[in-house]
Design a protein around this motif. Sequence first.
Motif, PDB file in Angstrom:
ATOM      1  N   TRP A  83      -9.364   2.168  -2.954  1.00 35.71           N
ATOM      2  CA  TRP A  83     -10.105   3.422  -3.053  1.00 35.71           C
ATOM      3  C   TRP A  83      -9.232   4.550  -3.600  1.00 35.71           C
ATOM      4  O   TRP A  83      -9.612   5.271  -4.527  1.00 35.71           O
ATOM      5  CB  TRP A  83     -10.668   3.803  -1.686  1.00 35.71           C
ATOM      6  N   PHE A  84      -8.034   4.684  -3.021  1.00 35.67           N
ATOM      7  CA  PHE A  84      -7.161   5.779  -3.443  1.00 35.67           C
ATOM      8  C   PHE A  84      -6.444   5.490  -4.756  1.00 35.67           C
ATOM      9  O   PHE A  84      -6.058   6.425  -5.461  1.00 35.67           O
ATOM     10  CB  PHE A  84      -6.140   6.091  -2.344  1.00 35.67           C
ATOM     11  N   TYR A  85      -6.258   4.239  -5.096  1.00 35.29           N
ATOM     12  CA  TYR A  85      -5.548   3.907  -6.327  1.00 35.29           C
ATOM     13  C   TYR A  85      -6.465   3.956  -7.554  1.00 35.29           C
ATOM     14  O   TYR A  85      -6.077   4.459  -8.607  1.00 35.29           O
ATOM     15  CB  TYR A  85      -4.917   2.521  -6.220  1.00 35.29           C
ATOM     16  N   PHE A  86      -7.702   3.461  -7.382  1.00 38.84           N
ATOM     17  CA  PHE A  86      -8.599   3.356  -8.537  1.00 38.84           C
ATOM     18  C   PHE A  86      -9.628   4.492  -8.627  1.00 38.84           C
ATOM     19  O   PHE A  86     -10.043   4.868  -9.713  1.00 38.84           O
ATOM     20  CB  PHE A  86      -9.356   2.030  -8.509  1.00 38.84           C
ATOM     21  N   PHE A  87     -10.056   5.032  -7.490  1.00 40.75           N
ATOM     22  CA  PHE A  87     -11.166   5.986  -7.503  1.00 40.75           C
ATOM     23  C   PHE A  87     -10.742   7.421  -7.159  1.00 40.75           C
ATOM     24  O   PHE A  87     -10.881   8.314  -7.984  1.00 40.75           O
ATOM     25  CB  PHE A  87     -12.266   5.506  -6.547  1.00 40.75           C
ATOM     26  N   LYS A  88     -10.246   7.648  -5.971  1.00 42.72           N
ATOM     27  CA  LYS A  88      -9.832   9.002  -5.577  1.00 42.72           C
ATOM     28  C   LYS A  88      -8.329   9.134  -5.833  1.00 42.72           C
ATOM     29  O   LYS A  88      -7.504   8.944  -4.931  1.00 42.72           O
ATOM     30  CB  LYS A  88     -10.151   9.253  -4.097  1.00 42.72           C
ATOM     31  N   LYS A  89      -7.984   9.466  -7.072  1.00 41.68           N
ATOM     32  CA  LYS A  89      -6.579   9.448  -7.473  1.00 41.68           C
ATOM     33  C   LYS A  89      -5.805  10.691  -7.047  1.00 41.68           C
ATOM     34  O   LYS A  89      -4.576  10.690  -7.047  1.00 41.68           O
ATOM     35  CB  LYS A  89      -6.472   9.245  -8.982  1.00 41.68           C
ATOM     36  N   GLU A  90      -6.519  11.747  -6.699  1.00 40.39           N
ATOM     37  CA  GLU A  90      -5.856  12.945  -6.186  1.00 40.39           C
ATOM     38  C   GLU A  90      -6.195  13.081  -4.707  1.00 40.39           C
ATOM     39  O   GLU A  90      -7.359  13.265  -4.348  1.00 40.39           O
ATOM     40  CB  GLU A  90      -6.307  14.180  -6.960  1.00 40.39           C
ATOM     41  N   TYR A  91      -5.184  12.967  -3.858  1.00 40.22           N
ATOM     42  CA  TYR A  91      -5.404  12.981  -2.418  1.00 40.22           C
ATOM     43  C   TYR A  91      -4.168  13.513  -1.706  1.00 40.22           C
ATOM     44  O   TYR A  91      -3.068  13.555  -2.264  1.00 40.22           O
ATOM     45  CB  TYR A  91      -5.726  11.566  -1.916  1.00 40.22           C
ATOM     46  N   THR A  92      -4.389  13.949  -0.468  1.00 38.96           N
ATOM     47  CA  THR A  92      -3.287  14.461   0.353  1.00 38.96           C
ATOM     48  C   THR A  92      -2.882  13.406   1.376  1.00 38.96           C
ATOM     49  O   THR A  92      -3.587  12.406   1.571  1.00 38.96           O
ATOM     50  CB  THR A  92      -3.724  15.738   1.097  1.00 38.96           C
TER      51      THR A  92
ATOM     52  N   SER B 202       0.829  -1.205   0.000  1.00 37.34           N
ATOM     53  CA  SER B 202       0.000   0.000   0.000  1.00 37.34           C
ATOM     54  C   SER B 202       0.867   1.260   0.000  1.00 37.34           C
ATOM     55  O   SER B 202       0.592   2.222  -0.730  1.00 37.34           O
ATOM     56  CB  SER B 202      -0.921   0.002   1.220  1.00 37.34           C
ATOM     57  N   LYS B 203       1.913   1.248   0.813  1.00 39.25           N
ATOM     58  CA  LYS B 203       2.807   2.410   0.906  1.00 39.25           C
ATOM     59  C   LYS B 203       3.465   2.709  -0.427  1.00 39.25           C
ATOM     60  O   LYS B 203       3.555   3.866  -0.849  1.00 39.25           O
ATOM     61  CB  LYS B 203       3.877   2.135   1.982  1.00 39.25           C
ATOM     62  N   GLU B 204       3.923   1.662  -1.104  1.00 36.59           N
ATOM     63  CA  GLU B 204       4.593   1.838  -2.386  1.00 36.59           C
ATOM     64  C   GLU B 204       3.604   2.225  -3.490  1.00 36.59           C
ATOM     65  O   GLU B 204       3.873   3.100  -4.304  1.00 36.59           O
ATOM     66  CB  GLU B 204       5.337   0.555  -2.774  1.00 36.59           C
ATOM     67  N   LEU B 205       2.456   1.569  -3.512  1.00 41.73           N
ATOM     68  CA  LEU B 205       1.475   1.790  -4.571  1.00 41.73           C
ATOM     69  C   LEU B 205       0.872   3.193  -4.512  1.00 41.73           C
ATOM     70  O   LEU B 205       0.616   3.819  -5.549  1.00 41.73           O
ATOM     71  CB  LEU B 205       0.363   0.743  -4.476  1.00 41.73           C
ATOM     72  N   LEU B 206       0.669   3.694  -3.288  1.00 37.83           N
ATOM     73  CA  LEU B 206       0.025   5.002  -3.127  1.00 37.83           C
ATOM     74  C   LEU B 206       1.025   6.161  -3.050  1.00 37.83           C
ATOM     75  O   LEU B 206       0.611   7.312  -2.880  1.00 37.83           O
ATOM     76  CB  LEU B 206      -0.859   4.985  -1.871  1.00 37.83           C
ATOM     77  N   GLY B 207       2.303   5.838  -3.151  1.00 37.20           N
ATOM     78  CA  GLY B 207       3.316   6.900  -3.193  1.00 37.20           C
ATOM     79  C   GLY B 207       3.363   7.749  -1.944  1.00 37.20           C
ATOM     80  O   GLY B 207       3.355   8.982  -2.025  1.00 37.20           O
ATOM     81  N   THR B 208       3.410   7.115  -0.795  1.00 37.04           N
ATOM     82  CA  THR B 208       3.406   7.832   0.481  1.00 37.04           C
ATOM     83  C   THR B 208       4.586   8.796   0.605  1.00 37.04           C
ATOM     84  O   THR B 208       4.448   9.909   1.128  1.00 37.04           O
ATOM     85  CB  THR B 208       3.435   6.832   1.657  1.00 37.04           C
ATOM     86  N   GLU B 209       5.744   8.367   0.123  1.00 33.15           N
ATOM     87  CA  GLU B 209       6.942   9.201   0.217  1.00 33.15           C
ATOM     88  C   GLU B 209       6.766  10.519  -0.544  1.00 33.15           C
ATOM     89  O   GLU B 209       7.154  11.590  -0.067  1.00 33.15           O
ATOM     90  CB  GLU B 209       8.137   8.425  -0.333  1.00 33.15           C
ATOM     91  N   GLN B 210       6.161  10.448  -1.721  1.00 36.37           N
ATOM     92  CA  GLN B 210       5.914  11.648  -2.520  1.00 36.37           C
ATOM     93  C   GLN B 210       4.903  12.560  -1.837  1.00 36.37           C
ATOM     94  O   GLN B 210       5.003  13.795  -1.902  1.00 36.37           O
ATOM     95  CB  GLN B 210       5.400  11.260  -3.915  1.00 36.37           C
ATOM     96  N   LEU B 211       3.929  11.962  -1.170  1.00 39.53           N
ATOM     97  CA  LEU B 211       2.928  12.744  -0.441  1.00 39.53           C
ATOM     98  C   LEU B 211       3.570  13.531   0.695  1.00 39.53           C
ATOM     99  O   LEU B 211       3.203  14.684   0.950  1.00 39.53           O
ATOM    100  CB  LEU B 211       1.844  11.824   0.121  1.00 39.53           C
ATOM    101  N   VAL B 212       4.516  12.903   1.384  1.00 32.29           N
ATOM    102  CA  VAL B 212       5.241  13.588   2.459  1.00 32.29           C
ATOM    103  C   VAL B 212       6.005  14.784   1.886  1.00 32.29           C
ATOM    104  O   VAL B 212       5.987  15.882   2.448  1.00 32.29           O
ATOM    105  CB  VAL B 212       6.223  12.620   3.168  1.00 32.29           C
ATOM    106  N   TYR B 213       6.646  14.555   0.759  1.00 39.63           N
ATOM    107  CA  TYR B 213       7.406  15.632   0.085  1.00 39.63           C
ATOM    108  C   TYR B 213       6.484  16.790  -0.292  1.00 39.63           C
ATOM    109  O   TYR B 213       6.796  17.966  -0.037  1.00 39.63           O
ATOM    110  CB  TYR B 213       8.101  15.074  -1.154  1.00 39.63           C
TER     111      TYR B 213
END
Length: 211
Positions: A117-126, A24-35
């Motif tokens: 949910w975040f990968y397929f539907f809500k693709k723009e999220y914080t 989940s962490k890798e797929l949703l790009g958590t590191e980029q979100l932190v940045y």
Amino acid sequence: MQKRSNFILFFILYSLTFVSTVFSKELLGTEQLVYNTLAEQLTTQQIQEVIRMNNVWGWVYYIVLPIILYLKILLIAIVLSIGTFFFIQKIKFSQLLNIVLKAEFIFLLPMVFNTAWFYFFKKEYTLEELQNYMPLSLESLFGYENFERWYIYPLQTANLFEVAYWIVLTLLLAKALQVNKQKSFTIVASSYGVGLIIWVAAIMFLTLNMS
């Protein structure tokens, strides 16, 4: 035999939890979100240091995860054993551990639902949205931004996965004790249910005092 079965179940549960968390962490790009979250507040070097520390603490979490899982399962089994004692129902503690272990697999589903949910539907999220979203909960219906911070955890806890967890505990306990489902549910509600209310109240109190 029961101990071996419990160990296998625990190993599978931990492995699936570990894989689901990392995936989940890798797929949703958590590191980029932190940045993105810190981009306007810190320098690039400072952000990289924050990400590095997050990765370090992430691996610490993965290492202590089996301990956290075991303590959670152990505490719930202890609470259920107290409930069965007051209702004068005899059951081995290893059986209670087995019941709780099987029920715990339900809580793998929120991670799957959350990722989907975040990968397929809500693709723009914080990052904040990702951290606060709990699928199929009261929080997901009304939104965390509409409530004080100390209300969020109980709203997240009130979800369909928790309902399913109660149902599985009730059915497995009824089978193990050879009692009807109503009596089994009463045991679960008066032991695990009371413990859950105390836990939620404690989290609310801590959140309120830290905000």
